[in-house]
Design a protein around this motif. Structure first.
Motif, PDB file in Angstrom:
ATOM      1  N   ALA A  15       0.832  -1.207   0.000  1.00  0.00           N
ATOM      2  CA  ALA A  15       0.000   0.000   0.000  1.00  0.00           C
ATOM      3  C   ALA A  15       0.866   1.255   0.000  1.00  0.00           C
ATOM      4  N   PHE A  16       1.920   1.255   0.789  1.00  0.00           N
ATOM      5  CA  PHE A  16       2.847   2.391   0.799  1.00  0.00           C
ATOM      6  C   PHE A  16       3.486   2.566  -0.575  1.00  0.00           C
ATOM      7  N   ARG A  17       3.873   1.460  -1.190  1.00  0.00           N
ATOM      8  CA  ARG A  17       4.501   1.537  -2.516  1.00  0.00           C
ATOM      9  C   ARG A  17       3.552   2.138  -3.545  1.00  0.00           C
ATOM     10  N   GLU A  23      -0.295   8.302  -5.795  1.00  0.00           N
ATOM     11  CA  GLU A  23      -1.241   9.142  -5.074  1.00  0.00           C
ATOM     12  C   GLU A  23      -0.617  10.312  -4.319  1.00  0.00           C
ATOM     13  N   LEU A  24       0.681  10.470  -4.427  1.00  0.00           N
ATOM     14  CA  LEU A  24       1.313  11.638  -3.792  1.00  0.00           C
ATOM     15  C   LEU A  24       1.352  12.779  -4.798  1.00  0.00           C
ATOM     16  N   PRO A  25       0.789  13.938  -4.488  1.00  0.00           N
ATOM     17  CA  PRO A  25       0.760  15.036  -5.458  1.00  0.00           C
ATOM     18  C   PRO A  25       2.112  15.721  -5.602  1.00  0.00           C
ATOM     19  N   THR A 267       6.594  10.164   4.649  1.00  0.00           N
ATOM     20  CA  THR A 267       5.748  10.748   5.692  1.00  0.00           C
ATOM     21  C   THR A 267       4.382  11.116   5.132  1.00  0.00           C
ATOM     22  N   GLU A 268       4.346  11.692   3.936  1.00  0.00           N
ATOM     23  CA  GLU A 268       3.079  12.050   3.312  1.00  0.00           C
ATOM     24  C   GLU A 268       2.288  10.801   2.922  1.00  0.00           C
ATOM     25  N   GLU A 274      -3.365   6.798   6.370  1.00  0.00           N
ATOM     26  CA  GLU A 274      -4.112   7.032   7.610  1.00  0.00           C
ATOM     27  C   GLU A 274      -5.478   7.657   7.318  1.00  0.00           C
ATOM     28  N   ASN A 275      -5.510   8.609   6.397  1.00  0.00           N
ATOM     29  CA  ASN A 275      -6.784   9.239   6.036  1.00  0.00           C
ATOM     30  C   ASN A 275      -7.728   8.234   5.378  1.00  0.00           C
ATOM     31  N   LYS A 276      -7.178   7.341   4.567  1.00  0.00           N
ATOM     32  CA  LYS A 276      -8.009   6.314   3.938  1.00  0.00           C
ATOM     33  C   LYS A 276      -8.632   5.394   4.984  1.00  0.00           C
ATOM     34  N   CYS A 277      -7.850   5.003   5.972  1.00  0.00           N
ATOM     35  CA  CYS A 277      -8.362   4.133   7.034  1.00  0.00           C
ATOM     36  C   CYS A 277      -9.451   4.841   7.841  1.00  0.00           C
ATOM     37  N   GLU A 278      -9.250   6.134   8.113  1.00  0.00           N
ATOM     38  CA  GLU A 278     -10.254   6.891   8.850  1.00  0.00           C
ATOM     39  C   GLU A 278     -11.562   6.991   8.070  1.00  0.00           C
ATOM     40  N   ARG A 279     -11.465   7.134   6.737  1.00  0.00           N
ATOM     41  CA  ARG A 279     -12.681   7.207   5.927  1.00  0.00           C
ATOM     42  C   ARG A 279     -13.437   5.871   5.951  1.00  0.00           C
TER      43      ARG A 279
END
Length: 285
Positions: A15-17, A23-25, A267-268, A274-279
């Motif tokens: 997922a990090f990869r 998905e990093l702008p 870090t981003e 983390e935001n995806k998990c919260e959603r």
């Protein structure tokens, strides 16, 4: 940058990869307004090359631009380049460092605008900067022969790698499980020297155990690529050397394009996951 991820599932490492790649702008050149191009490079190829130049700007300082938005100081960066190789001079190499940043926006007027108009209002350009925005890598853009010229303006906007690869902040992001190399029995003297000479990445080393005796030891297991060369010496070596992987220990490698440092990128990526998990949790609740 290389670091270790320990005690996690392979799906999390993947997922990090994927986030790092897609998905990093970042900021990348999206529009190019070519005023003059007499070089051998076609306009489309030139625009494509410009889009792949990493723009060393923090994308967190800018907003996304939509089809209905006009380019302004909050969502667009404008660059200008004008290079001319005069007749009789040697061939001119145009590099990305020749791109000049225009903090006040575009200098090209829209069609129908008269620069000599006596109107008190400022002529409209291809951007709508209300205020000034107040280092690029050395990449070859084109080579100009005598008499050739390039002049253009380029607009960089915020985007993601899943839209186009030019917005991907990494050249590559990958991981591998930590190798574990185990000697199942003592390997001494000539066998030890054979084992050390067989390994192409110098995983093994020789240790002096006294009385003129030598014994092989695993010195650099992290360097092992699991090529199995040490097992191809003979059939009996499969009973003497064991090659394994630690399934919850990953060696993660990030190669940034230069737009942002790799430690900032990871870090981003953590924040995005983390935001995806919260959603997901919020939708389930």
């Amino acid at each position: 940058m290389e670091f270790d991820l320990i005690g996690i599932d392979p799906s999390i490492a993947n997922a990090f990869r994927r986030i790092l790649i897609a998905e990093l702008p970042t900021m990348a050149i999206e529009k190019v307004f070519i005023a003059n191009n007499t070089s051998v490079i076609q306009d489309e190829v030139l625009a494509h090359r410009l889009g792949l130049i990493p723009v060393t700007v923090d994308p967190r300082l800018f907003e996304y631009i939509s089809e209905n938005d006009s380019p302004n100081e909050k969502n667009t960066i404008v660059f200008k380049l004008h290079a001319h190789c005069k007749c009789g001079e040697p061939r001119l190499t145009v590099k990305s460092e020749d791109l000049a940043w225009l903090p006040n926006g575009s200098e090209y007027l829209l069609e129908g605008q008269n620069p000599d108009s006596s109107s008190s209002s400022k002529p409209k350009t291809y951007t709508s900067f209300s205020c000034s925005q107040d280092s690029l890598p050395e990449i070859i853009i084109a080579r100009l022969g005598p008499g050739q010229e390039i002049e253009f303006e380029a607009q960089a906007v915020k985007g993601m790698g899943k839209t186009h690869a030019k917005w991907s902040p990494v050249a590559t992001a990958w991981y591998r499980m930590l190798p574990e190399v185990v000697l199942l029995e003592d390997v001494k003297d000539e066998d030890a020297e054979t084992l050390v000479a067989t390994c192409p990445v110098s995983v093994f080393d020789i240790e002096d155990i006294g009385n003129g005796k030598k014994m092989a030891k695993v010195a650099r297991p992290r360097s092992c690529t699991l090529c199995r060369e040490c097992l191809r010496v003979g059939e009996e070596w499969e009973k003497r050397v064991s090659l394994r992987r630690i399934k919850d220990h990953f060696i993660f490698t990030i190669e940034s394009t230069g737009a942002l440092p790799p430690e900032v990128l990871f870090t981003e990526a953590v924040k995005i996951l983390e935001n995806k998990c919260e959603r997901v949790f919020s939708e389930l609740s």
